[in-house]
Design an enzyme around this catalytic site. Structure first.
Site, short mmCIF file in Angstrom:
data_model
loop_
_atom_site.label_atom_id
_atom_site.label_comp_id
_atom_site.label_asym_id
_atom_site.label_seq_id
_atom_site.Cartn_x
_atom_site.Cartn_y
_atom_site.Cartn_z
N LYS A 118 9.20 23.39 -12.50
CA LYS A 118 8.23 22.30 -12.29
C LYS A 118 7.86 22.17 -10.82
CE LYS A 118 6.66 17.74 -13.30
NZ LYS A 118 6.68 16.56 -14.12
N HIS A 152 9.00 10.95 -27.84
CA HIS A 152 8.03 11.76 -27.11
C HIS A 152 8.40 13.26 -27.16
CE1 HIS A 152 5.26 13.02 -23.95
NE2 HIS A 152 6.28 13.59 -23.32
N ARG A 170 0.81 -1.23 0.00
CA ARG A 170 0.00 0.00 0.00
C ARG A 170 0.84 1.27 0.00
NH1 ARG A 170 -3.51 -2.81 3.79
NH2 ARG A 170 -5.12 -3.80 2.56
N HIS A 226 1.44 18.85 -25.68
CA HIS A 226 1.28 17.40 -25.52
C HIS A 226 0.06 16.83 -26.25
CE1 HIS A 226 4.55 17.90 -22.76
NE2 HIS A 226 4.54 16.63 -22.40
N GLU A 264 -3.16 18.11 -10.41
CA GLU A 264 -3.70 18.68 -11.65
C GLU A 264 -5.20 18.97 -11.52
OE1 GLU A 264 -1.62 16.87 -14.97
OE2 GLU A 264 -3.27 17.38 -16.27
N ASN A 287 1.34 20.42 -19.81
CA ASN A 287 0.97 19.61 -20.98
C ASN A 287 1.06 20.42 -22.27
OD1 ASN A 287 0.42 17.34 -19.41
ND2 ASN A 287 -1.61 18.11 -18.91
N ARG A 331 -1.06 22.80 -13.03
CA ARG A 331 -0.21 21.71 -13.51
C ARG A 331 -0.53 21.36 -14.96
NH1 ARG A 331 2.14 16.45 -10.29
NH2 ARG A 331 3.40 15.72 -12.04
N GLU A 365 11.46 19.54 -23.62
CA GLU A 365 10.76 19.76 -22.35
C GLU A 365 11.39 20.93 -21.57
OE1 GLU A 365 7.98 18.18 -21.63
OE2 GLU A 365 8.02 16.20 -22.56
N HIS A 373 0.90 14.09 -28.64
CA HIS A 373 0.40 12.74 -28.37
C HIS A 373 -0.28 12.18 -29.62
CE1 HIS A 373 -2.23 9.65 -26.56
NE2 HIS A 373 -1.22 9.49 -25.75
N LYS A 402 4.05 11.74 -10.85
CA LYS A 402 3.17 10.99 -11.76
C LYS A 402 3.87 9.68 -12.10
CE LYS A 402 0.46 14.53 -14.11
NZ LYS A 402 0.17 15.20 -15.39
P1 NAD Z 1 13.54 6.07 -21.63
O1 NAD Z 1 13.45 5.87 -20.19
O2 NAD Z 1 13.00 5.04 -22.53
O3 NAD Z 1 15.06 6.33 -22.03
C1 NAD Z 1 15.41 6.55 -23.37
C2 NAD Z 1 16.51 5.61 -23.83
O4 NAD Z 1 17.74 6.05 -23.29
C3 NAD Z 1 16.35 4.17 -23.38
O5 NAD Z 1 16.81 3.33 -24.42
C4 NAD Z 1 17.30 4.05 -22.18
O6 NAD Z 1 17.79 2.75 -22.02
C5 NAD Z 1 18.39 4.98 -22.61
N1 NAD Z 1 19.12 5.64 -21.53
C6 NAD Z 1 18.61 6.25 -20.44
N2 NAD Z 1 19.58 6.89 -19.76
C7 NAD Z 1 20.73 6.66 -20.42
C8 NAD Z 1 22.07 7.09 -20.23
N3 NAD Z 1 22.40 7.95 -19.26
N4 NAD Z 1 23.00 6.65 -21.10
C9 NAD Z 1 22.65 5.83 -22.13
N5 NAD Z 1 21.41 5.43 -22.40
C10 NAD Z 1 20.46 5.84 -21.54
O7 NAD Z 1 12.85 7.45 -22.10
P2 NAD Z 1 12.65 8.87 -21.46
O8 NAD Z 1 12.57 9.78 -22.61
O9 NAD Z 1 13.61 9.15 -20.36
O10 NAD Z 1 11.23 8.74 -20.77
C11 NAD Z 1 10.05 8.52 -21.53
C12 NAD Z 1 8.98 8.03 -20.60
O11 NAD Z 1 8.75 9.02 -19.61
C13 NAD Z 1 7.66 7.77 -21.28
O12 NAD Z 1 7.15 6.55 -20.86
C14 NAD Z 1 6.76 8.89 -20.77
O13 NAD Z 1 5.41 8.51 -20.70
C15 NAD Z 1 7.35 9.15 -19.42
N6 NAD Z 1 7.11 10.50 -18.89
C16 NAD Z 1 6.63 10.58 -17.63
C17 NAD Z 1 6.41 11.82 -17.06
C18 NAD Z 1 5.95 11.90 -15.65
O14 NAD Z 1 5.64 13.01 -15.18
N7 NAD Z 1 5.92 10.81 -14.93
C19 NAD Z 1 6.67 12.99 -17.79
C20 NAD Z 1 7.17 12.86 -19.09
C21 NAD Z 1 7.39 11.60 -19.63
N1 GLY Z 2 4.79 15.84 -17.26
C1 GLY Z 2 3.59 16.50 -16.89
C2 GLY Z 2 3.39 16.54 -15.41
O1 GLY Z 2 4.21 16.08 -14.65
O2 GLY Z 2 2.37 16.99 -14.97
#
Ligand code: NAD
Ligand code: GLY
Length: 368
Positions: free
Chosen positions: A227, A267, A121, A249, A237, A246, A242, A185, A253, A143
């Site tokens: 942020k 992305h 939990r 986005h 949000e 987006n 917040r 971003e 998206h 998130k």
């Molecule tokens: P990711 O985590 O897939 O990383 C991108 C690529 O880089 C992967 O192949 C990973 O293995 C590689 N990588 C990561 N760090 C590395 C490093 N230092 N050296 C070498 N390779 C490395 O992608 P991302 O762009 O970091 O994240 C995308 C995800 O984040 C999506 O799922 C998206 O929905 C999510 N997201 C979440 C939020 C949130 O608020 N929670 C906000 C924006 C995006």
């Molecule tokens: N990435 C959008 C948020 O964190 O609200």
């Protein structure tokens, strides 16, 4: 070291930004690491690049790293990996007051955060973001989510980390295209609420992408500061603050959906294109001067990010792009709130956008 507080009333936490933090993980986490074995979730790419450094820090402090190394990529954010990870955490006998470490990009951060939110939990976790996107956005704000057959990020929870350690040196091993995608971003914070920061991006963006360390550190700290302020104001949000995060986005998206959430369009690339489209659509609605939208497109052109929809080779109609928006999780009782702009540094949430008009606008943009 920049230390930014995410000032949530009942569970404030720090985001620390400094080159070299990954070599000092154990020291920085301090007494949060209560047991000898420390559960740490990562992906294979990040483990290859940074696993030894993090493990050395843990070993030096008398800990042992219990690694869970997942396959890299978006497909890892799924029910199967979530349930296997939760089972693994249970087998590791992780307690509620323990801290799970998430070493990686947004995929690892989102999956680990969600696993932490449901384990017993809710237990603690610490974000060690290794992509620019994760350092400036996904590791902060709580998130967490996985994807399902119905769409991206549709199942998840708000669950804040206890600490975030953002080491800009980690970006040294990140592919250039991923750095550029994360940079979109960074620019977003300027566009949504800080014209001066956008001007800073114009002056420093190419230096950041070329690998300049102080520029990267400044961009991460400034983005996290922006942020953190928004998250503290509107954690879930609900008030609209917040939702500004987006910006770009909804268009982005739709583009990601059209390209099958594949490496055809990352992305952040979708977000860059989406922010240009939000600006141009704001011009169409008479809300923003055309010169402002052109300035945004020029900056993305200069930094190698997408800025012309016609150049993406999508081979689709405006309507098919707009139809993806119907599945957007921000849909509320049949209407889709849309982030538009009055000028660089001033985004706002519009609730009167007609999808038919967006579709006609996109037809124009697709023709170039
Ligand atoms: P990711 O985590 O897939 O990383 C991108 C690529 O880089 C992967 O192949 C990973 O293995 C590689 N990588 C990561 N760090 C590395 C490093 N230092 N050296 C070498 N390779 C490395 O992608 P991302 O762009 O970091 O994240 C995308 C995800 O984040 C999506 O799922 C998206 O929905 C999510 N997201 C979440 C939020 C949130 O608020 N929670 C906000 C924006 C995006
Ligand atoms: N990435 C959008 C948020 O964190 O609200």
């Amino acid at each position: 070291m920049a230390v930014i507080s995410v000032a949530l009333a009942d569970r404030p936490y720090e985001v620390r930004v400094q080159p070299g933090l990954l070599s000092r993980v154990a020291e920085e986490c301090g007494s949060r690491l209560r047991k000898q074995r420390v559960p740490i979730i990562t992906d294979a790419n990040v483990h290859a690049a940074w696993g030894a450094k993090v493990e050395a820090s843990l070993l030096a402090a008398g800990h042992e790293a219990a690694w869970r190394i997942l396959p890299p990529g978006e497909q890892t954010k799924c029910w199967l990996e979530l349930s296997a990870t939760v089972d693994w955490l249970l087998a590791e006998e992780v307690d509620r007051n323990d801290h799970i470490l998430a070493l990686g990009g947004g995929v690892i951060g989102d999956l680990t955060g969600f696993a932490a939110s449901i384990l017993k939990r809710g237990c603690n976790f610490i974000q060690l973001p290794t992509t620019l996107l994760a350092q400036v956005d996904s590791s902060v704000g709580g998130k967490t989510a996985i994807n399902t057959a119905a769409g991206k990020n549709l199942v998840g929870a708000f669950h804040q980390p206890s600490l975030v350690l953002a080491d800009p040196d980690a970006l040294g091993t990140l592919p250039e295209r991923e750095v550029a995608a994360g940079y979109a971003e960074v620019v977003k914070y300027g566009l949504l609420g800080d014209a001066e920061f956008f001007a800073w991006c114009e002056a420093n963006g190419t230096k950041l992408l070329a690998g300049d360390s102080p520029t990267r550190e400044y961009a991460v700290a400034a983005s996290v500061t922006a942020k953190a302020r928004i998250v503290a104001e509107d954690e879930r949000e609900t008030t609209g603050a917040r939702a500004l995060l987006n910006l770009g986005h909804t268009f982005g998206h739709a583009l990601e959906a059209q390209t099958g959430f594949s490496s055809r369009l990352l992305h952040g690339e979708g977000v860059a294109m989406g922010m240009v489209l939000a600006a141009r659509y704001s011009v169409r609605r008479g809300l923003m001067a055309e010169a402002e939208a052109s300035r945004i497109a020029a900056h993305f052109a200069e930094t190698g990010l997408p800025y012309e929809l016609a150049d993406l080779g999508l081979n689709c109609t405006g309507q098919s792009l707009a139809s993806h928006m119907l599945h957007d999780k921000k849909m509320d009782a049949g209407t889709l709130p849309f982030l538009l702009m009055r000028r660089i540094g001033e985004a706002f949430l519009a609730k009167d956008v007609e999808l038919a008009d967006v579709s006609a606008f996109l037809d124009n943009e697709l023709r170039g």
